[in-house]
Each structure stands twice: as C-alpha cells, then as structure tokens.
Write an enzyme that holds these catalytic residues in place. Structure first.
Site, PDB file in Angstrom:
ATOM      1  N   ASN A  46      47.611  33.072  41.821  1.00 47.88           N
ATOM      2  CA  ASN A  46      46.313  33.639  42.185  1.00 47.88           C
ATOM      3  C   ASN A  46      45.237  32.556  42.135  1.00 47.88           C
ATOM      4  O   ASN A  46      45.258  31.662  41.282  1.00 47.88           O
ATOM      5  CB  ASN A  46      45.949  34.862  41.336  1.00 47.88           C
ATOM      6  CG  ASN A  46      46.067  34.664  39.848  1.00 47.88           C
ATOM      7  OD1 ASN A  46      46.825  33.828  39.384  1.00 47.88           O
ATOM      8  ND2 ASN A  46      45.309  35.432  39.097  1.00 47.88           N
TER       9      ASN A  46
ATOM     10  N   CYS B 194      45.470  36.805  45.774  1.00 44.48           N
ATOM     11  CA  CYS B 194      46.550  37.126  44.837  1.00 44.48           C
ATOM     12  C   CYS B 194      47.714  36.141  44.999  1.00 44.48           C
ATOM     13  O   CYS B 194      47.898  35.539  46.063  1.00 44.48           O
ATOM     14  CB  CYS B 194      47.086  38.528  45.091  1.00 44.48           C
ATOM     15  SG  CYS B 194      45.960  39.845  44.691  1.00 44.48           S
TER      16      CYS B 194
ATOM     17  N   GLU C 136      50.845  36.788  45.333  1.00 42.59           N
ATOM     18  CA  GLU C 136      51.808  37.198  46.354  1.00 42.59           C
ATOM     19  C   GLU C 136      51.379  36.719  47.732  1.00 42.59           C
ATOM     20  O   GLU C 136      52.167  36.159  48.496  1.00 42.59           O
ATOM     21  CB  GLU C 136      51.941  38.730  46.384  1.00 42.59           C
ATOM     22  CG  GLU C 136      52.503  39.347  45.110  1.00 42.59           C
ATOM     23  CD  GLU C 136      51.450  39.662  44.063  1.00 42.59           C
ATOM     24  OE1 GLU C 136      50.422  38.950  43.999  1.00 42.59           O
ATOM     25  OE2 GLU C 136      51.649  40.616  43.296  1.00 42.59           O
TER      26      GLU C 136
ATOM     27  N   CYS D 255      49.491  44.447  44.152  1.00 45.14           N
ATOM     28  CA  CYS D 255      48.405  45.350  44.553  1.00 45.14           C
ATOM     29  C   CYS D 255      48.676  45.897  45.961  1.00 45.14           C
ATOM     30  O   CYS D 255      49.558  45.405  46.680  1.00 45.14           O
ATOM     31  CB  CYS D 255      47.066  44.616  44.502  1.00 45.14           C
ATOM     32  SG  CYS D 255      46.782  43.519  45.904  1.00 45.14           S
TER      33      CYS D 255
ATOM     34  N   CYS E 295      48.545  43.372  48.909  1.00 43.64           N
ATOM     35  CA  CYS E 295      49.721  42.490  48.979  1.00 43.64           C
ATOM     36  C   CYS E 295      50.943  43.235  49.501  1.00 43.64           C
ATOM     37  O   CYS E 295      51.767  42.667  50.216  1.00 43.64           O
ATOM     38  CB  CYS E 295      50.009  41.880  47.611  1.00 43.64           C
ATOM     39  SG  CYS E 295      48.781  40.643  47.156  1.00 43.64           S
TER      40      CYS E 295
HETATM   41  N1  THU Z   1      46.526  39.566  40.940  1.00 51.42           N
HETATM   42  C1  THU Z   1      47.546  38.983  41.617  1.00 51.42           C
HETATM   43  O1  THU Z   1      47.587  37.760  41.773  1.00 51.42           O
HETATM   44  N2  THU Z   1      48.507  39.781  42.106  1.00 51.42           N
HETATM   45  C2  THU Z   1      48.513  41.145  42.011  1.00 51.42           C
HETATM   46  O2  THU Z   1      49.355  41.795  42.594  1.00 51.42           O
HETATM   47  C3  THU Z   1      47.493  41.823  41.223  1.00 51.42           C
HETATM   48  C4  THU Z   1      46.385  40.980  40.728  1.00 51.42           C
HETATM   49  C5  THU Z   1      45.462  38.702  40.401  1.00 51.42           C
HETATM   50  C6  THU Z   1      44.144  38.845  41.097  1.00 51.42           C
HETATM   51  C7  THU Z   1      43.188  38.401  40.016  1.00 51.42           C
HETATM   52  O3  THU Z   1      43.077  36.995  40.067  1.00 51.42           O
HETATM   53  C8  THU Z   1      43.867  38.779  38.719  1.00 51.42           C
HETATM   54  O4  THU Z   1      45.230  39.036  39.052  1.00 51.42           O
HETATM   55  C9  THU Z   1      43.299  40.010  38.048  1.00 51.42           C
HETATM   56  O5  THU Z   1      43.198  41.070  38.924  1.00 51.42           O
END
Ligand code: THU
Length: 135
Positions: free
Chosen positions: A48, A59, A61, A92, A95
């Site tokens: 991320n 994110c 992903e 999320c 993604c």
């Molecule tokens: N995040 C991800 O990288 N992937 C996900 O599927 C959910 C959330 C990150 C986004 C943000 O930088 C942190 O997690 C908190 O939400």
C-alpha cells in the site's frame, strides 16, 4: 475454484510478507503486502502507498495488479495478501472489482503475521461484479 499448489501458495505469502515491509503507511500505520502469480508463472508484488491526501492511497492489491498488467500479463492465477491484523485482512471492494477484471474464480490467500491463513475463492468474495454491457 481454480487452484495452485500449496508450495506456490507459500511462495506467494512469503513474497507478500517481504514486500509488505516497503509499504508507505505513515497515516494508518497499517502495512499491507500483496503478491500475484500470473499466467506466465512470474510473481508480481505490491504494497500500500498512502498519501497526505488520504483518498489517493493505493492498496497493496491494486499496486501488485498494476505491476503485473504493466509487465504485459493479462491473467491472474492467485493472489496472497499479508497484514498485521488479528484476523487475516480481506481485499477491499475496489480491489475485488479490479481483480475480477483479470481473474477467474482464483484462490485469494489471506494471512496475518501470526501465520493464520484463510483461503477464499474470488467468486465468494465478489459474487456480483460490475460488467460493462452497452445497449
Ligand atoms: N489496504 C490495502 O492495502 N488493502 C486492502 O485491501 C485494504 C486496505 C490499505 C489501505 C490503507 O493504506 C491501509 O490499508 C488502511 O486502510
């Protein structure tokens, strides 16, 4: 569900764990790593990438997917996501929609740093995707 070997799953989780360390997450403090195996057999990783303008955050992903697609891949065979959460963290909604663009009913392997692993199929996580159908 399509499947990959447990060795490949372990390899993906290991790669996701390593790239997670590169996360830029000063705002949430929540580092995430993702690793994808594509049709060529190559593995692509992503973390991320947060921003002072919070909504611009990418994110892990989608970061990994962008790398795979930019490298010429079009088919994703599996994805692993690693985070330091009490229970393994699921991708999320945004993604999931981006994943289904390039994947069938693939394994989505989620693991936390305690080694707790959960595997979902992508259809389970994203049963009613948006598809662009024009009249
Ligand atoms: N995040 C991800 O990288 N992937 C996900 O599927 C959910 C959330 C990150 C986004 C943000 O930088 C942190 O997690 C908190 O939400």
């Amino acid at each position: 569900m399509e499947t990959i070997t447990s060795e490949k799953m372990n390899e993906l989780v290991g790669a996701a764990k390593i790239v997670r360390e590169n996360a830029h997450a000063p705002y949430s403090g929540f580092k995430v790593g993702a690793a994808i195996i594509a049709a060529s057999g190559w593995i692509y990783t992503g973390c991320n990438v947060e921003n002072a303008s919070y909504g611009l955050t990418i994110c892990a992903e989608r970061s990994a997917i962008a790398r795979a697609i930019s490298s010429g891949e079009r088919q994703i065979l599996a994805i692993a996501v690693v985070a330091d959460s009490p229970e393994p963290a699921a991708p999320c909604g945004a993604c999931r929609q981006v994943l289904v663009e390039f994947a069938g009913d693939i394994p989505v392997i989620l693991e936390n740093l305690k080694g707790r692993r959960v595997i979902y199929s992508l259809n389970e996580l994203m049963p009613h995707r948006f598809e662009l159908k024009k009249l």
